[in-house]
Design a protein around this motif. Structure first.
Motif, short mmCIF file in Angstrom:
data_model
loop_
_atom_site.label_atom_id
_atom_site.label_comp_id
_atom_site.label_asym_id
_atom_site.label_seq_id
_atom_site.Cartn_x
_atom_site.Cartn_y
_atom_site.Cartn_z
N TRP A 1 -16.53 106.81 3.50
CA TRP A 1 -16.42 105.76 4.53
C TRP A 1 -16.10 106.37 5.89
O TRP A 1 -16.54 105.85 6.91
CB TRP A 1 -15.37 104.73 4.16
N LEU B 1 -18.81 107.09 8.41
CA LEU B 1 -19.36 105.99 9.19
C LEU B 1 -18.69 105.95 10.57
O LEU B 1 -17.53 106.36 10.71
CB LEU B 1 -19.08 104.65 8.49
N TYR C 1 -17.43 101.38 9.49
CA TYR C 1 -16.33 101.32 8.53
C TYR C 1 -15.75 99.90 8.51
O TYR C 1 -15.51 99.32 7.45
CB TYR C 1 -15.27 102.36 8.91
N MET D 1 -18.06 97.59 6.72
CA MET D 1 -17.93 97.81 5.28
C MET D 1 -16.68 97.09 4.76
O MET D 1 -16.72 96.45 3.71
CB MET D 1 -17.84 99.32 4.99
N THR E 1 -16.71 94.20 1.93
CA THR E 1 -16.02 94.40 0.64
C THR E 1 -14.90 93.38 0.45
O THR E 1 -14.58 93.02 -0.69
CB THR E 1 -15.48 95.84 0.49
N TRP F 1 -8.76 101.17 1.28
CA TRP F 1 -9.79 101.48 2.27
C TRP F 1 -9.38 101.00 3.66
O TRP F 1 -9.64 101.67 4.66
CB TRP F 1 -11.13 100.89 1.86
#
Length: 165
Positions: free
Chosen positions: A51, A54, A59, A62, A66, A98
């Motif tokens: 990640w 990115l 990021y 994403m 998610t 994350w």
């Protein structure tokens, strides 16, 4: 003595035969008998360097995707298991960890530090995380306490980055 109740036995079988359960249970990490959230966080950690390749906005995109996917996924699997927030559902830990690493420098020491900070936030559940954990249910509730733990851990990490870099 082994617990053979349908809810206890069901995840073991479904995790390996149902792709949605497999994802929600963190590729099986949520089946660990002790500290499934910690194991789920560990399994999510190797994704962080990917990640971090990115751009910041990528990021963040994403993370948004998610999170939304996780609300649906965790709600679906919890309903199918008949348990509000089965401890083996660890997709929320994936997303929380994350979040912790968005805009954090690369490096194994940052991964180790962020892992510890996220686990402390997720386990201690300082307010308002504890309130959300007790009062908001369904897929949103399953995800939101870990999203908030991730945001709290992210704030700590940003402070540490500002101090140490």
């Amino acid at each position: 003595m082994t617990d053979t109740s349908p809810v206890a036995a069901k995840p073991q079988t479904l995790v390996w035969s149902n792709p949605w359960h497999n994802l929600a249970f963190g590729f099986g990490s949520g089946l660990m008998p002790k500290a499934p959230g910690t194991w789920g966080s560990l399994v999510a950690l190797p994704f962080v360097p990917l990640w971090q390749l990115l751009p910041g906005w990528g990021y963040l995109l994403m993370l948004g995707l998610t999170m939304l996917f996780g609300v649906w996924l965790c709600g679906k699997v919890a309903r199918e298991l008949g348990v509000h927030d089965h401890e083996g559902i660890v997709w929320d830990e994936f997303v929380g960890i994350w979040i912790t690493f968005w805009l954090v420098p690369e490096g194994w020491y940052w991964l180790l530090l962020g892992f510890v900070v996220f686990r402390v936030m997720d386990i201690a559940k300082p307010w308002p995380i504890s309130w959300v954990d007790r009062h908001i249910h369904g897929g949103v509730g399953i995800m939101l306490d870990d999203i908030l733990a991730g945001v709290a851990a992210w704030a700590v990490m940003q402070g540490l980055v500002a101090l140490l870099v």
